[in-house]
Design a protein around this motif. Structure first.
Motif, PDB file in Angstrom:
ATOM      1  N   VAL A 185       0.754  -1.364  -0.097  1.00 50.81           N
ATOM      2  CA  VAL A 185      -0.053  -0.068  -0.125  1.00 50.81           C
ATOM      3  C   VAL A 185       0.831   1.330  -0.202  1.00 50.81           C
ATOM      4  CG1 VAL A 185      -1.830   1.256   1.075  1.00 50.81           C
ATOM      5  CG2 VAL A 185      -1.831  -1.258   1.053  1.00 50.81           C
ATOM      6  N   THR A 186       1.793   1.371   0.756  1.00 55.68           N
ATOM      7  CA  THR A 186       2.674   2.570   1.082  1.00 55.68           C
ATOM      8  C   THR A 186       3.727   2.780  -0.105  1.00 55.68           C
ATOM      9  OG1 THR A 186       2.386   2.412   3.252  1.00 55.68           O
ATOM     10  CG2 THR A 186       3.848   3.839   2.785  1.00 55.68           C
ATOM     11  N   LEU A 187       4.368   1.811  -0.322  1.00 53.59           N
ATOM     12  CA  LEU A 187       5.540   2.083  -1.372  1.00 53.59           C
ATOM     13  C   LEU A 187       4.797   2.486  -2.616  1.00 53.59           C
ATOM     14  CD1 LEU A 187       8.073  -0.650  -0.772  1.00 53.59           C
ATOM     15  CD2 LEU A 187       8.378   1.524  -0.312  1.00 53.59           C
ATOM     16  N   PRO A 188       4.018   1.845  -3.241  1.00 53.63           N
ATOM     17  CA  PRO A 188       3.487   2.284  -4.401  1.00 53.63           C
ATOM     18  C   PRO A 188       3.260   3.871  -4.608  1.00 53.63           C
ATOM     19  CG  PRO A 188       2.474   0.342  -4.248  1.00 53.63           C
ATOM     20  CD  PRO A 188       3.211   0.726  -2.782  1.00 53.63           C
ATOM     21  N   HIS A 189       2.530   4.433  -3.490  1.00 51.74           N
ATOM     22  CA  HIS A 189       2.423   5.746  -3.314  1.00 51.74           C
ATOM     23  C   HIS A 189       3.859   6.692  -3.031  1.00 51.74           C
ATOM     24  CE1 HIS A 189      -1.623   4.472  -2.489  1.00 51.74           C
ATOM     25  NE2 HIS A 189      -2.001   5.366  -2.858  1.00 51.74           N
ATOM     26  N   LEU A 190       4.634   6.009  -3.039  1.00 49.20           N
ATOM     27  CA  LEU A 190       6.077   6.902  -2.782  1.00 49.20           C
ATOM     28  C   LEU A 190       7.168   6.853  -3.815  1.00 49.20           C
ATOM     29  CD1 LEU A 190       6.980   5.578   0.911  1.00 49.20           C
ATOM     30  CD2 LEU A 190       5.708   7.798   0.115  1.00 49.20           C
ATOM     31  N   LEU A 191       6.573   5.949  -4.981  1.00 48.91           N
ATOM     32  CA  LEU A 191       7.487   5.674  -5.976  1.00 48.91           C
ATOM     33  C   LEU A 191       7.762   7.189  -6.574  1.00 48.91           C
ATOM     34  CD1 LEU A 191       9.014   3.977  -7.980  1.00 48.91           C
ATOM     35  CD2 LEU A 191       6.902   3.684  -9.262  1.00 48.91           C
ATOM     36  N   ILE A 192       6.869   7.756  -7.152  1.00 52.19           N
ATOM     37  CA  ILE A 192       7.072   9.208  -7.808  1.00 52.19           C
ATOM     38  C   ILE A 192       7.777  10.186  -6.983  1.00 52.19           C
ATOM     39  CG2 ILE A 192       6.222  11.254  -8.964  1.00 52.19           C
ATOM     40  CD1 ILE A 192       6.287   8.372 -10.471  1.00 52.19           C
ATOM     41  N   PRO A 193       7.306  10.243  -5.486  1.00 48.29           N
ATOM     42  CA  PRO A 193       7.986  11.249  -4.542  1.00 48.29           C
ATOM     43  C   PRO A 193       9.466  10.685  -4.458  1.00 48.29           C
ATOM     44  CG  PRO A 193       5.873  10.548  -3.864  1.00 48.29           C
ATOM     45  CD  PRO A 193       5.891  10.036  -4.919  1.00 48.29           C
ATOM     46  N   THR A 194       9.869   9.629  -4.543  1.00 47.74           N
ATOM     47  CA  THR A 194      11.075   9.207  -4.244  1.00 47.74           C
ATOM     48  C   THR A 194      12.045   9.739  -5.538  1.00 47.74           C
ATOM     49  OG1 THR A 194      10.545   7.309  -3.093  1.00 47.74           O
ATOM     50  CG2 THR A 194      12.920   7.014  -4.432  1.00 47.74           C
ATOM     51  N   VAL A 195      11.588   9.322  -6.809  1.00 40.94           N
ATOM     52  CA  VAL A 195      12.118   9.944  -8.107  1.00 40.94           C
ATOM     53  C   VAL A 195      12.456  11.288  -7.810  1.00 40.94           C
ATOM     54  CG1 VAL A 195      12.210  10.081 -10.484  1.00 40.94           C
ATOM     55  CG2 VAL A 195      11.350   8.074  -9.287  1.00 40.94           C
ATOM     56  N   ILE A 196      11.387  12.134  -7.465  1.00 41.46           N
ATOM     57  CA  ILE A 196      11.525  13.560  -7.376  1.00 41.46           C
ATOM     58  C   ILE A 196      12.613  13.939  -6.424  1.00 41.46           C
ATOM     59  CG2 ILE A 196      10.364  15.783  -6.848  1.00 41.46           C
ATOM     60  CD1 ILE A 196       7.707  14.494  -7.880  1.00 41.46           C
ATOM     61  N   ILE A 197      12.569  13.373  -5.199  1.00 44.15           N
ATOM     62  CA  ILE A 197      13.547  13.573  -4.155  1.00 44.15           C
ATOM     63  C   ILE A 197      15.081  13.331  -4.908  1.00 44.15           C
ATOM     64  CG2 ILE A 197      14.481  13.154  -1.896  1.00 44.15           C
ATOM     65  CD1 ILE A 197      11.468  12.428  -1.109  1.00 44.15           C
ATOM     66  N   LEU A 198      15.143  12.251  -5.488  1.00 39.28           N
ATOM     67  CA  LEU A 198      16.415  11.789  -5.913  1.00 39.28           C
ATOM     68  C   LEU A 198      16.909  12.866  -6.828  1.00 39.28           C
ATOM     69  CD1 LEU A 198      15.900   8.027  -6.451  1.00 39.28           C
ATOM     70  CD2 LEU A 198      17.546   9.049  -4.872  1.00 39.28           C
ATOM     71  N   ALA A 199      16.051  13.267  -7.821  1.00 38.17           N
ATOM     72  CA  ALA A 199      16.595  14.217  -8.808  1.00 38.17           C
ATOM     73  C   ALA A 199      16.979  15.490  -8.273  1.00 38.17           C
ATOM     74  CB  ALA A 199      15.313  14.239  -9.749  1.00 38.17           C
ATOM     75  N   LEU A 200      16.118  16.071  -7.286  1.00 35.44           N
ATOM     76  CA  LEU A 200      16.437  17.354  -6.828  1.00 35.44           C
ATOM     77  C   LEU A 200      17.480  17.543  -5.973  1.00 35.44           C
ATOM     78  CD1 LEU A 200      12.618  18.727  -6.239  1.00 35.44           C
ATOM     79  CD2 LEU A 200      14.348  19.325  -8.113  1.00 35.44           C
ATOM     80  N   ARG A 201      17.469  16.671  -4.826  1.00 33.60           N
ATOM     81  CA  ARG A 201      18.630  16.532  -3.888  1.00 33.60           C
ATOM     82  C   ARG A 201      19.721  16.217  -4.654  1.00 33.60           C
ATOM     83  NH1 ARG A 201      18.019  19.657  -0.652  1.00 33.60           N
ATOM     84  NH2 ARG A 201      20.156  19.041  -0.326  1.00 33.60           N
ATOM     85  N   THR A 202      19.915  15.366  -5.719  1.00 31.95           N
ATOM     86  CA  THR A 202      21.095  15.294  -6.534  1.00 31.95           C
ATOM     87  C   THR A 202      21.571  16.345  -7.176  1.00 31.95           C
ATOM     88  OG1 THR A 202      20.786  12.907  -6.907  1.00 31.95           O
ATOM     89  CG2 THR A 202      22.233  14.071  -8.287  1.00 31.95           C
ATOM     90  N   ALA A 203      20.822  17.274  -8.084  1.00 32.22           N
ATOM     91  CA  ALA A 203      21.166  18.523  -8.311  1.00 32.22           C
ATOM     92  C   ALA A 203      21.790  19.357  -7.294  1.00 32.22           C
ATOM     93  CB  ALA A 203      19.938  18.897  -9.017  1.00 32.22           C
TER      94      ALA A 203
END
Length: 274
Positions: A185-203
């Motif tokens: 239930v939880t993980l599927p809702h966190l997939l897109i936020p995870t990608v966004i966090i990875l992209a922004l924090r990497t930059a």
């Protein structure tokens, strides 16, 4: 205004990378690709590039994990405690990076730091966290992850709040335990936020300067030289502004790669609701 304050300076800076411009100089000459040849043949730049990539990867991964743990913890608390713990857990993110660097320097310094003092009182000897072996690398990664993990926690907290409670109830009625509910239930809702966090924090981690500069300044010697610190030294110590911006171009390219990932993540999120 965005073109005026962002794109025009970038274009001017890229043009300067083909010259021998110095900081404060009144004239410069066109030198072609000499600055890029110098950069690629410079051992310190090659080391700084590799260490920056390792630093960014390690810090981003830690921020992701700690931020998720903090968000899950806050999501389980009652309303009264939630506000108090949120303020405590999020406080590092809202402190100035330079102030965070001063705090960690005082904490880790082997001469007068808190850890050294406590270890001395207990009759123990600790390594010089900012000078010995691999400890300076670990210190920079831990300090930077501590400062910015709350950004991931904020994004994850918002994502967790949007998960419909009916889905948890249905999973519980189906006999799913906590771990299975988290996975299904939880993980599927966190997939897109995870990608966004990875992209922004990497930059953003590519460009981190204040806290690493306060902690080690690229030292001891040049052992923890990040691209951001190397850019500063090249521009303001060696006064070679053209070479400094050449290094900056590499940092921009690294950040742009993360930006491409971010744009693709946004497109995927939009397609979910079409």
């Amino acid at each position: 205004m965005f073109i005026l304050l962002f794109y025009i300076p970038i274009i001017q800076g890229i043009f300067l990378t083909f010259t021998n411009a110095t900081l404060g100089g009144t004239s410069y000459q066109f030198v072609g690709l000499d600055n890029y040849v110098w950069m690629l043949s410079n051992d310190l730049f090659v080391f700084a590039l590799g260490w920056t990539m390792a630093f960014v990867f390690s810090v981003t991964a830690l921020q992701l994990v700690i931020g998720l743990m903090a968000a899950l913890l806050l999501n389980e608390l009652r309303s009264g405690l939630k506000e108090t713990f949120s303020a405590v857990l999020m406080s590092p993110y809202f402190s100035a990076p330079l102030a965070g660097g001063v705090i960690w320097f005082w904490f880790l310094n082997s001469d007068f730091g808190l850890l050294a003092k406590v270890a001395s009182d207990l009759g123990m000897t600790l390594p010089a966290f900012l000078a010995d072996g691999f400890w300076p690398y670990v210190s920079l990664i831990v300090a930077q992850a501590w400062h910015d993990y709350a950004y991931a926690a904020i994004i994850y907290g918002a994502a967790l709040a949007s998960v419909p409670s009916a889905q948890y109830e249905a999973a519980a009625l189906d006999g799913a335990g906590r771990l299975r509910r988290f996975r299904d239930v939880t993980l599927p809702h966190l997939l897109i936020p995870t990608v966004i966090i990875l992209a922004l924090r990497t930059a953003w981690n590519v460009a981190e300067f204040a806290q690493p500069f306060e902690l080690t300044g690229g030292g001891p010697g040049t052992r923890t030289m990040l691209l951001s610190i190397l850019t500063y030294r090249t521009a303001f110590v060696n006064l070679s502004f053209a070479r400094a911006f050449s290094i900056g171009v590499v940092m921009i390219l690294l950040a742009m790669f993360a930006g491409i990932v971010y744009v693709n993540a946004i497109r995927q999120e939009e397609q979910l609701y079409v």
